[in-house]
Design a protein around this motif. Structure first.
Motif, short mmCIF file in Angstrom:
data_model
loop_
_atom_site.label_atom_id
_atom_site.label_comp_id
_atom_site.label_asym_id
_atom_site.label_seq_id
_atom_site.Cartn_x
_atom_site.Cartn_y
_atom_site.Cartn_z
N LYS A 66 0.83 -1.22 0.00
CA LYS A 66 0.00 0.00 0.00
C LYS A 66 0.86 1.26 0.00
CE LYS A 66 -4.11 2.01 0.34
NZ LYS A 66 -3.76 3.43 0.56
N ASP A 67 1.98 1.23 0.69
CA ASP A 67 2.85 2.40 0.75
C ASP A 67 3.38 2.74 -0.65
OD1 ASP A 67 4.53 4.41 2.15
OD2 ASP A 67 6.17 3.12 1.47
N LEU A 68 3.84 1.73 -1.38
CA LEU A 68 4.35 1.96 -2.72
C LEU A 68 3.23 2.38 -3.67
CD1 LEU A 68 6.75 1.97 -4.57
CD2 LEU A 68 6.49 -0.50 -4.89
N PHE A 69 2.06 1.79 -3.48
CA PHE A 69 0.89 2.16 -4.28
C PHE A 69 0.56 3.65 -4.10
CE2 PHE A 69 -3.74 2.87 -4.30
CZ PHE A 69 -4.06 2.45 -5.58
N ASP A 70 0.57 4.13 -2.86
CA ASP A 70 0.27 5.53 -2.59
C ASP A 70 1.32 6.46 -3.20
OD1 ASP A 70 -1.99 4.81 -1.18
OD2 ASP A 70 -1.01 4.86 0.79
N LYS A 71 2.58 6.04 -3.14
CA LYS A 71 3.65 6.85 -3.73
C LYS A 71 3.46 6.97 -5.25
CE LYS A 71 7.27 5.82 -0.32
NZ LYS A 71 8.57 5.12 -0.10
N LEU A 72 3.08 5.87 -5.87
CA LEU A 72 2.87 5.87 -7.31
C LEU A 72 1.72 6.79 -7.69
CD1 LEU A 72 3.38 2.09 -8.17
CD2 LEU A 72 4.75 4.00 -9.00
N TYR A 73 0.65 6.74 -6.91
CA TYR A 73 -0.49 7.61 -7.18
C TYR A 73 -0.10 9.08 -7.08
CZ TYR A 73 -5.02 5.44 -8.08
OH TYR A 73 -6.10 4.86 -8.69
N THR A 74 0.65 9.41 -6.02
CA THR A 74 1.08 10.80 -5.83
C THR A 74 1.99 11.25 -6.96
OG1 THR A 74 0.94 10.57 -3.42
CG2 THR A 74 2.30 12.37 -4.27
N LEU A 75 2.93 10.40 -7.32
CA LEU A 75 3.86 10.74 -8.39
C LEU A 75 3.16 10.87 -9.73
CD1 LEU A 75 7.13 8.72 -7.64
CD2 LEU A 75 6.86 11.20 -7.73
N TYR A 76 2.15 10.04 -9.95
CA TYR A 76 1.40 10.10 -11.21
C TYR A 76 0.75 11.48 -11.37
CZ TYR A 76 -1.96 8.87 -14.87
OH TYR A 76 -2.68 8.82 -16.03
N ASP A 77 0.19 11.99 -10.29
CA ASP A 77 -0.43 13.32 -10.35
C ASP A 77 0.63 14.40 -10.57
OD1 ASP A 77 -2.94 12.25 -9.97
OD2 ASP A 77 -2.88 12.48 -7.79
N GLN A 78 1.80 14.23 -9.94
CA GLN A 78 2.88 15.19 -10.15
C GLN A 78 3.39 15.15 -11.58
OE1 GLN A 78 5.87 14.42 -7.18
NE2 GLN A 78 4.52 14.94 -5.47
N ARG A 79 3.48 13.94 -12.13
CA ARG A 79 3.91 13.80 -13.52
C ARG A 79 2.95 14.51 -14.47
NH1 ARG A 79 2.62 9.02 -17.53
NH2 ARG A 79 0.67 10.17 -17.24
N ASN A 80 1.66 14.34 -14.22
CA ASN A 80 0.66 15.01 -15.06
C ASN A 80 0.77 16.53 -14.97
OD1 ASN A 80 -0.34 12.66 -16.07
ND2 ASN A 80 -2.22 12.66 -14.84
N LYS A 81 1.11 17.00 -13.78
CA LYS A 81 1.30 18.44 -13.60
C LYS A 81 2.51 18.92 -14.41
CE LYS A 81 1.56 21.98 -9.97
NZ LYS A 81 1.65 22.22 -8.50
N VAL A 82 3.56 18.11 -14.41
CA VAL A 82 4.76 18.44 -15.19
C VAL A 82 4.43 18.51 -16.68
CG1 VAL A 82 7.02 17.59 -15.94
CG2 VAL A 82 6.39 17.50 -13.51
N ILE A 83 3.68 17.52 -17.15
CA ILE A 83 3.38 17.43 -18.58
C ILE A 83 2.36 18.47 -19.04
CG2 ILE A 83 2.40 15.95 -20.38
CD1 ILE A 83 3.51 13.55 -18.83
#
Length: 349
Positions: free
Chosen positions: A236-253
């Motif tokens: 779950k910890d890694l899952f949450d990190k991936l979700y957070t990073l995915y949103d950050q990646r979308n913000k970058v793009i």
């Protein structure tokens, strides 16, 4: 030598290590014929096409007979060969009919190489290719295509690693972020396939996650994250990190220009992705070893998954990457040393 499977699944053949599939490079992806030749300093082109015979009368005539050599244990096709001349260049054509399929192969070469050692060498390769051609029966088509698509998936992953190393070399934080997020998604899809094979004690490759045609409904990254969590591949910890990073990646793009996002924030996102990519990479190796020990699935083979490539395999791999890139400048700069990942994250901190 490496296998090539026609996108329709009608036939397959083995091509030499130094030949490359040229349709994509020439921008002729939609041709009914497939073209192969030397990547550098080509002296001729080998093409193959397969057409379905709809004329019943022609299909049943003596001229159109099943051209399989039954005395050959490998069931090689008996081709009818003839010399041809096209636009001042010479060559050969080979024709055969197997069932309702008409195969046409040609090799057209530059006249200046007539009687040369180079041409003799290429003709030998052509004859080998002809001997390797096999018609894929309907019952095996899906399995053959799935295996081939998996190999294409792994080649595409490797090509992204090549691009990533260039991004590291250039300190391109946005490109690093995009490629690492793409690779993490690909690695999780790979693990899901390996786990399904282990759970089902099967060698069947489900390509739903790794092959997408234009009209297929896509399986998005967040769906893959959920599937990985549900299958206990990630916690779950890694899952949450991936979700957070995915949103950050979308913000970058999508919102780099219209928000207060700083370039240094992008470097931080890239660094976080690099840490998670290493973590996911370890999980991949675990599942590869599980399959190798259980002798199940893609890696359930005699050779260990971490065995180094031979020089011949490296040549084949290099040409596969060139096909994926289909870009002359990028291909001229490919080197195997680029597949050594950075020993630290200095370039993206």
């Amino acid at each position: 030598m490496r296998q090539f499977v026609d996108k329709t699944g009608n036939y397959m053949l083995t091509i030499p290590a130094d030949w490359i599939f040229k349709n994509n490079i020439y921008g002729t992806e939609n041709l009914t014929s497939n073209c192969f030749e030397l990547y550098d300093e080509s002296i001729g082109s080998f093409t193959i096409s397969c057409h379905i015979i709809t004329n019943t009368k022609a299909n049943n005539s003596e001229e159109f007979h099943t051209s399989i050599n039954k005395n050959d244990k490998q069931y090689r096709i008996d081709f009818k060969e003839k010399f041809i001349s096209v636009d001042g260049n010479d060559g050969y054509s080979w024709e055969a009919v197997i069932g309702n399929k008409f195969l046409l192969c040609t090799y057209i070469y530059d006249n200046e190489y007539k009687d040369s050692i180079e041409l003799k060498t290429e003709i030998e390769k052509v004859l080998f290719c002809l001997s390797s051609i096999r018609i894929i029966v309907d019952t095996e088509r899906e399995s053959v295509l799935n295996s081939y698509r998996f190999n294409q998936f792994m080649t595409s992953y490797a090509a992204s690693v090549d691009l990533l190393q260039r991004a590291y070399d250039n300190g391109s934080a946005i490109e690093i972020t995009v490629l690492l997020s793409n690779q993490i998604d690909a690695l999780l899809r790979l693990i899901l396939i390996l786990k399904i094979q282990l759970d089902n004690n099967s060698n069947t490759i489900d390509t739903t996650l790794i092959y997408q045609q234009e009209d297929d409904k896509p399986v998005m990254e967040k769906q893959v994250y959920k599937m990985a969590l549900q299958n206990n591949i990630i916690n779950k910890d890694l899952f949450d990190k991936l979700y957070t990073l995915y949103d950050q990646r979308n913000k970058v793009i999508h919102r780099y220009i219209i928000t207060d996002l700083l370039t240094k924030n992008v470097f931080h996102t890239a660094h976080q992705y690099s840490l998670i990519e290493k973590e996911i990479g370890k999980i991949v190796k675990e599942y590869e070893q599980k399959q190798y020990k259980a002798k199940i699935g893609i890696y359930g083979v005699p050779e260990p998954p971490d065995k180094p490539l031979t020089s011949v395999q490296q040549d084949e791999f290099l040409n596969a990457l060139k096909e994926k890139h289909s870009h002359m400048k990028i291909n001229d700069e490919i080197t195997f040393k680029k597949f050594d990942t950075p020993k630290d994250d200095e370039n993206i901190k």
